[in-house]
Design a protein around this motif. Structure first.
Motif, PDB file in Angstrom:
ATOM      1  N   GLN A   1      58.598   9.162 156.027  1.00  0.00           N
ATOM      2  CA  GLN A   1      58.442   9.977 154.820  1.00  0.00           C
ATOM      3  C   GLN A   1      59.511  11.063 154.707  1.00  0.00           C
ATOM      4  OE1 GLN A   1      56.051   8.753 152.803  1.00  0.00           O
ATOM      5  NE2 GLN A   1      55.693   7.335 154.502  1.00  0.00           N
ATOM      6  N   GLY A   2      60.167  11.386 155.830  1.00  0.00           N
ATOM      7  CA  GLY A   2      61.200  12.410 155.791  1.00  0.00           C
ATOM      8  C   GLY A   2      60.693  13.766 156.240  1.00  0.00           C
ATOM      9  N   PRO A   3      61.560  14.798 156.171  1.00  0.00           N
ATOM     10  CA  PRO A   3      61.202  16.131 156.679  1.00  0.00           C
ATOM     11  C   PRO A   3      60.255  16.891 155.754  1.00  0.00           C
ATOM     12  CG  PRO A   3      63.390  16.176 155.706  1.00  0.00           C
ATOM     13  CD  PRO A   3      62.957  14.734 155.694  1.00  0.00           C
TER      14      PRO A   3
ATOM     15  N   GLY B   1      65.108  11.352 144.053  1.00  0.00           N
ATOM     16  CA  GLY B   1      65.912  10.410 144.810  1.00  0.00           C
ATOM     17  C   GLY B   1      66.035  10.717 146.285  1.00  0.00           C
ATOM     18  N   GLU B   2      65.527  11.884 146.743  1.00  0.00           N
ATOM     19  CA  GLU B   2      65.631  12.249 148.152  1.00  0.00           C
ATOM     20  C   GLU B   2      64.398  11.810 148.925  1.00  0.00           C
ATOM     21  OE1 GLU B   2      66.392  16.354 148.784  1.00  0.00           O
ATOM     22  OE2 GLU B   2      68.558  16.149 148.545  1.00  0.00           O
ATOM     23  N   ILE B   3      64.609  11.538 150.217  1.00  0.00           N
ATOM     24  CA  ILE B   3      63.488  11.246 151.109  1.00  0.00           C
ATOM     25  C   ILE B   3      63.045  12.552 151.751  1.00  0.00           C
ATOM     26  CG2 ILE B   3      62.775  10.037 153.201  1.00  0.00           C
ATOM     27  CD1 ILE B   3      64.799   7.875 152.539  1.00  0.00           C
ATOM     28  N   GLY B   4      61.765  12.826 151.682  1.00  0.00           N
ATOM     29  CA  GLY B   4      61.253  14.062 152.254  1.00  0.00           C
ATOM     30  C   GLY B   4      61.384  15.227 151.293  1.00  0.00           C
ATOM     31  N   CYS B   5      61.085  16.416 151.790  1.00  0.00           N
ATOM     32  CA  CYS B   5      61.102  17.633 150.974  1.00  0.00           C
ATOM     33  C   CYS B   5      62.071  18.622 151.619  1.00  0.00           C
ATOM     34  CB  CYS B   5      59.699  18.225 150.880  1.00  0.00           C
ATOM     35  SG  CYS B   5      58.481  17.084 150.174  1.00  0.00           S
ATOM     36  N   LYS B   6      63.287  18.664 151.110  1.00  0.00           N
ATOM     37  CA  LYS B   6      64.339  19.459 151.733  1.00  0.00           C
ATOM     38  C   LYS B   6      64.604  20.774 151.007  1.00  0.00           C
ATOM     39  CE  LYS B   6      66.605  15.225 153.352  1.00  0.00           C
ATOM     40  NZ  LYS B   6      67.827  14.391 153.291  1.00  0.00           N
ATOM     41  N   GLN B   7      64.165  20.872 149.759  1.00  0.00           N
ATOM     42  CA  GLN B   7      64.445  22.077 148.985  1.00  0.00           C
ATOM     43  C   GLN B   7      63.422  23.162 149.297  1.00  0.00           C
ATOM     44  OE1 GLN B   7      64.581  20.935 144.854  1.00  0.00           O
ATOM     45  NE2 GLN B   7      66.757  20.417 144.962  1.00  0.00           N
ATOM     46  N   GLU B   8      63.916  24.312 149.693  1.00  0.00           N
ATOM     47  CA  GLU B   8      63.030  25.432 149.980  1.00  0.00           C
ATOM     48  C   GLU B   8      62.747  26.178 148.684  1.00  0.00           C
ATOM     49  OE1 GLU B   8      62.848  29.359 152.898  1.00  0.00           O
ATOM     50  OE2 GLU B   8      64.211  27.694 153.343  1.00  0.00           O
TER      51      GLU B   8
END
Length: 473
Positions: free
Chosen positions: A15-17, A64-71
């Motif tokens: 699922q990603g980070p 389009g991104e895997i996981g949740c990278k935006q803070e």
């Protein structure tokens, strides 16, 4: 804690980070937002949970991104609550004028924010109280300072903005947290001027403050007169006063529950102090236990120092076999939870009653006993104690018709052969020990092996069932 299967670990890692798990129970309309994405409950109240993956608090997912990278940027507590979907609560804050004060507060606050579903389900008296006392009810959801769930302790009392009223925090080993027994379903959503916790209900301020003790609450209610009479015969209230700094949960049956008790048991209770004490103490848990925290089968000690079973299954919520209602009353020293049936501990019942309770396995043995008034009377009597080795229904099924007739014709001899004087538990049995049955000179030889205990070559399948006047194997 169960070990997480490898397939689950791999599924989560894909699922990603910054991904967390929501466990949903559609049949109960409940959701569990877990702090650890690898942790999960296999079942809740007998229902299988459905796993869903969401961004952890403070993160968002870009297309389009895997996981949740935006803070995510920190907002004020009101906008944070709105971002969490609590539109009704925010609307009520605006209606009362509290929203602007909270948005521009120079000091940090903690908001306990009800879900929209909580407002939609608000009916009856609680709905009227909320509408009539809107401002004070909203203030009851606000506390000073930023209080994360990691800062909270079990039985902690938090001062609300509706001073001097407090709310009680409870934390449980299964990671669940509650305020006034309302579960916190999403926790620790940081804001630039505090923190927001999403709760699964509305905090209604108690009518009377300060809160009264358990004994006063049930006395003033008017529906627990029989319970009070019963408790006054024991030392339970004295125990509560001696431990005034501790919290208790009273599972309180209505007066009607006492009126439907078996006459023989009522007669026993009128004379037997031990039974009175045991039943009274079995209705108390020596700490606060909120019903929502019961998600399966749990054993905990009652005030009598014996295990009490709390069970949540697909048919409902129970303490032993007594149904638990959804009515909860807050008190100064704990909770009162209303139940529909008087709790009768197994150890208070006579051997005759215990055998009757196990009718699915012992109905044929019970039938033989009922054919012999002298045996039935002995098993009901509190004047002496016995050990009963009770044959299961399957044992009778292996007998011929003539053998069954012989048993019924000589029922006293048959029953007394399966009984010995005094309590003999497996703790006291020794290999080769010979017990004298009531049907002298017949004796019963005990054997012990790695497979368990046997009496006269018959395996003891369920041992040491404690009764008021003996023990049942």
């Amino acid at each position: 804690m169960r070990r997480v299967p490898q397939w689950h670990l791999k599924l989560v890692q894909r699922q990603g980070p910054n991904i967390c798990v929501v466990e949903e129970v559609p049949e109960l309309n409940r959701k569990f937002y877990t702090e650890c994405r690898y942790w999960f409950r296999p079942k809740v109240c007998g229902y299988q949970t459905v796993l869903r993956y969401v961004c952890c608090e403070g993160y968002s997912q870009a297309p389009g991104e895997i996981g949740c990278k935006q803070e995510a940027d920190l907002l004020n507590v009101v906008d944070t609550a709105l971002q969490m979907g609590a539109t009704y609560f925010v609307d009520y804050l605006a209606k009362s004028g509290l929203d602007q004060k909270l948005k521009h507060s120079k000091s940090t606050v903690t908001l306990f924010v009800p879900t929209n579903e909580a407002f939609e389900s608000l009916t009856g008296i609680k709905r009227e109280i909320f509408k009539t006392n809107l401002n004070s009810t909203l203030l009851y959801h606000i506390t000073e300072n930023r209080i994360m769930t990691t800062d909270m302790e079990n039985e902690m009392m938090l001062t609300t903005s509706l001073q001097p009223q407090l709310i009680r925090v409870n934390k449980y080993a299964n990671t669940q947290v509650s305020v006034n027994c309302i579960p916190v379903i999403r926790r620790d959503h940081r804001a630039n001027n505090g923190v927001v916790h999403l709760i699964d209900g509305i905090l209604i301020p108690p009518r009377n403050w300060p809160l009264k003790e358990i004994s006063e609450v049930i006395a003033e209610d008017g529906r627990f007169n029989e319970l009070i009479k019963f408790l006054n015969k024991t030392d339970v209230f004295a125990h509560l006063q001696e431990n005034s700094m501790k919290s208790f949960t009273l599972f309180a049956p209505y007066d009607e529950a006492f009126q439907v008790m078996e006459p023989s048991l009522l007669d026993q209770l009128s004379e037997d102090l031990f039974s009175q004490q045991e039943i009274a103490k079995s209705h108390f848990i020596p700490y606060t236990i909120c019903p929502f925290a019961i998600t399966g089968h749990h054993k905990m000690q009652s005030l009598s120092k014996h295990n009490t079973e709390l069970v949540c299954n697909q048919t409902g919520l129970y303490i032993n076999d007594s149904p638990i209602t959804d009515e909860i009353m807050l008190t100064q020293n704990g909770l009162v939870i209303v139940i529909d049936k008087v709790i009768i501990p197994q150890r208070v019942k006579t051997l005759y009653a215990l055998i009757g309770d196990k009718r699915e396995r012992l109905s044929k043995f019970k039938s033989v006993i009922d054919n012999c008034p002298q045996v039935a009377a002995a098993l009901k009597s509190l004047n002496q104690s016995f050990t009963v080795f009770a044959p299961r229904n399957e044992a009778f099924s292996n007998l011929t018709t003539s053998e069954l007739r012989e048993i019924y014709a000589n029922c006293e001899k048959f029953c007394f052969t399966h009984m010995v004087h005094d309590k003999v538990t497996t703790k006291e049995m020794a290999n080769g020990q010979v017990l004298s049955s009531l049907q002298l000179p017949r004796t019963l030889e005990c054997s012990i092996s790695r497979r368990g205990f046997t009496v006269e070559n018959s395996s003891i399948e369920e041992a040491d069932i404690d009764a008021r006047n003996g023990v049942l194997h």
